[in-house]
Write an enzyme that holds these catalytic residues in place. Structure first.
Site, PDB file in Angstrom:
ATOM      1  N   SER A  47       0.798  -1.468   0.146  1.00 34.72           N
ATOM      2  CA  SER A  47       0.230  -0.045   0.015  1.00 34.72           C
ATOM      3  C   SER A  47       0.819   1.342  -0.100  1.00 34.72           C
ATOM      4  O   SER A  47       0.225   2.347  -0.250  1.00 34.72           O
ATOM      5  CB  SER A  47      -0.838  -0.039   1.156  1.00 34.72           C
ATOM      6  OG  SER A  47      -0.190   0.135   2.435  1.00 34.72           O
ATOM      7  N   LYS A  48       2.110   1.057   0.365  1.00 34.90           N
ATOM      8  CA  LYS A  48       2.954   2.295   0.570  1.00 34.90           C
ATOM      9  C   LYS A  48       3.245   2.936  -0.921  1.00 34.90           C
ATOM     10  O   LYS A  48       3.812   3.850  -0.947  1.00 34.90           O
ATOM     11  CB  LYS A  48       4.420   1.845   1.231  1.00 34.90           C
ATOM     12  CG  LYS A  48       3.997   1.418   2.573  1.00 34.90           C
ATOM     13  CD  LYS A  48       3.386   2.510   3.333  1.00 34.90           C
ATOM     14  CE  LYS A  48       3.469   1.889   4.772  1.00 34.90           C
ATOM     15  NZ  LYS A  48       2.879   3.274   5.765  1.00 34.90           N
ATOM     16  N   ASP A  49       3.212   2.123  -2.170  1.00 37.75           N
ATOM     17  CA  ASP A  49       3.175   2.845  -3.178  1.00 37.75           C
ATOM     18  C   ASP A  49       2.577   4.022  -3.372  1.00 37.75           C
ATOM     19  O   ASP A  49       2.716   5.016  -4.115  1.00 37.75           O
ATOM     20  CB  ASP A  49       2.782   2.010  -4.485  1.00 37.75           C
ATOM     21  CG  ASP A  49       3.905   0.739  -4.628  1.00 37.75           C
ATOM     22  OD1 ASP A  49       4.750   0.782  -3.847  1.00 37.75           O
ATOM     23  OD2 ASP A  49       3.466  -0.121  -5.812  1.00 37.75           O
ATOM     24  N   THR A  79       7.710   1.313   2.650  1.00 36.87           N
ATOM     25  CA  THR A  79       7.719   2.583   2.291  1.00 36.87           C
ATOM     26  C   THR A  79       8.851   3.078   1.482  1.00 36.87           C
ATOM     27  O   THR A  79       9.054   3.597   0.365  1.00 36.87           O
ATOM     28  CB  THR A  79       7.491   3.784   3.239  1.00 36.87           C
ATOM     29  OG1 THR A  79       6.236   3.531   3.944  1.00 36.87           O
ATOM     30  CG2 THR A  79       7.484   5.279   2.733  1.00 36.87           C
TER      31      THR A  79
END
Length: 346
Positions: A47-49, A79
Site C-alpha cells: 500500500s506504500k506505493d 515505504t
C-alpha cells in the site's frame, strides 16, 4: 487507423485500483461477509506505493524536488521500497534509514533497488540519536539538495489514501461496507481511508489494529502517551513508540491489540486457505477480525473490508521460515500448525 500498442509508460501507472477479494475458507466460521483489499497488487507489492507517488509528485509540483535531488526516509521496509521504485523512474537518489526489526528480505530488496540503506537499532527511544527517525533527520541535514519524506508526520500520507484507497473501497462495495479493519503504524492508511468512508456513511465502523508493546490503543482511549507500554515486539509496520501526526484518531472507532505469535500463524493460515501470499501485518489484521468475531462484533449483514498491506515475499526469513518460527517459540505441541519437512529425492 493506426494500431497502437497497449502498454503502460512505466510501473508507476500501475499504482492503485487494487482488487477486493472475498475471503472464503479462512472466514467460514465468522458471522458476516469478509473481503480483503489486496495491496500486494501494487507494483511495489504494498500500500506504500500510494503515498510514495503522491508525496513525491506533490514535492515536484511545489518545486522542492528537482532532477538529481535526494529523497530520504525512515521506513520499516515497504515505504522505502516504494520510494526507491519511484526514485528510479523519476531519476532521484534514495537514502533510507531502516529499523533493524525489518526482515533481511526487505533490507536486501531495498539495496537491490539502488537505495543507500542505514540499518538502525529498533529498540531505542524515538529521540535517541541512533533511532531511524533521528538518523534520517541527520542525513537530511548533511545531504545537499535533499528532502525528508517523514511519513509519520506528513499529512500527505493520509491524503494519499483519502484520494485513492477510500474511494476504491466505497466503489468496490457499492457503498455497502459496514466495517473497515486496518493495521495502524504511521496511521496514514487507516486515517485517510476512514475519513473518506465516514464522509460517505458516518455509520461505517473503523477498527484499528495495534500491537502489544505499542502506545496507540491506550492513547486513542485516554489521550495519554504511556511510555510504560513500550516494549520490543516482532511485527513490522504495526504500532508505534510515538504518536504519529499522520494518524487521525477521531475517525477511528476502536483499536484491537494482537500478539506477535497469533499474527504470524494467521498470516500463514491465509496463505494455506486462500492462496494469498500475504505479509505479517495482513496476519495481524485478520487476527483482529478473529478476536472481534469472538466478541460478537459482526452480524449476518456485516460487510467487513480488511486491508492486507503487503506481500509475503518480504517475510521469507521471518513468518514463512519454519526455523524463525521455531526460534521465536511460535511452534509448540499445541500449535495447529506443525513444522513441515522438505523431502529431498536422491
Amino acid at each position: 487507423m493506426e494500431n497502437k500498442i497497449n502498454a503502460h509508460n512505466s510501473v508507476l501507472e500501475l499504482i492503485g485500483n487494487t482488487p477486493l477479494v472475498k475471503l472464503n475458507r479462512v472466514a467460514e466460521s465468522f458471522t458476516g461477509n469478509f473481503y480483503a483489499k489486496v495491496e500486494a497488487f501494487n507494483p511495489g507489492h504494498s500500500s506504500k506505493d500510494r503515498i510514495a507517488i503522491h508525496i513525491i509528485e506533490e514535492a515536484e509540483r511545489q518545486g522542492i524536488l528537482k532532477p538529481g535531488s535526494t529523497i530520504i526516509e525512515t521506513t520499516s521496509g515497504n515505504t522505502g521500497f516504494s520510494i526507491a521504485m519511484v526514485s528510479i523512474i523519476k531519476g532521484y537518489e534514495c537514502i533510507l534509514a531502516v529499523s533493524s526489526k525489518s526482515s533481511k528480505d526487505k533490507i536486501d530488496m531495498l539495496r537491490s533497488m539502488g537505495a543507500k540503506v542505514y540499518v538502525c537499532p529498533a529498540h531505542v527511544a524515538a529521540e535517541d540519536p541512533r533511532s531511524y527517525y533521528e538518523v534520517a533527520k541527520r542525513l537530511h541535514k548533511e545531504t545537499k539538495d535533499s528532502i525528508y519524506i517523514n511519513q509519520y508526520f506528513n499529512k500527505l500520507n493520509t491524503d494519499a489514501h483519502y484520494r485513492t484507497t477510500g474511494p476504491e473501497i466505497w466503489k468496490q462495495t457499492n457503498g455497502q461496507i459496514t466495517h473497515l479493519v486496518a493495521c495502524s503504524g504511521t496511521g496514514g492508511t487507516i486515517s485517510g481511508t476512514a475519513a473518506y468512508l465516514k464522509e460517505q456513511n458516518p455509520n461505517v465502523k473503523i477498527i484499528g489494529v495495534d500491537a502489544f508493546g505499542s502506545v496507540l490503543k491506550k492513547y486513542h482511549e485516554t489521550g495519554e502517551f504511556d511510555a510504560n507500554e513500550i516494549y520490543p515486539y516482532r511485527i513490522e509496520g504495526l504500532g508505534k513508540n510515538l504518536i504519529p501526526a499522520s494518524t487521525n484518531f477521531d475517525v477511528i472507532d476502536k483499536f484491537v491489540k494482537v500478539t506477535d505469535e497469533e499474527s504470524a500463524h494467521t498470516a500463514r493460515e491465509i496463505s494455506r486457505t486462500e492462496g494469498m501470499f500475504v505479509g505479517y501485518t495482513s496476519g495481524a489484521a485478520l487476527q483482529a477480525i478473529k478476536q472481534l468475531n469472538a466478541e460478537g462484533e459482526f452480524n449476518k449483514n456485516s460487510n467487513v473490508v480488511v486491508i492486507f498491506p503487503d506481500h509475503g515475499s518480504r517475510y521469507m526469513s521471518k513468518v514463512y521460515s519454519d526455523q524463525w518460527m521455531t526460534d521465536q517459540g511460535f511452534f509448540d505441541t499445541n500449535s495447529v500448525e506443525s513444522v513441515q519437512e522438505v523431502q529431498f529425492v536422491k
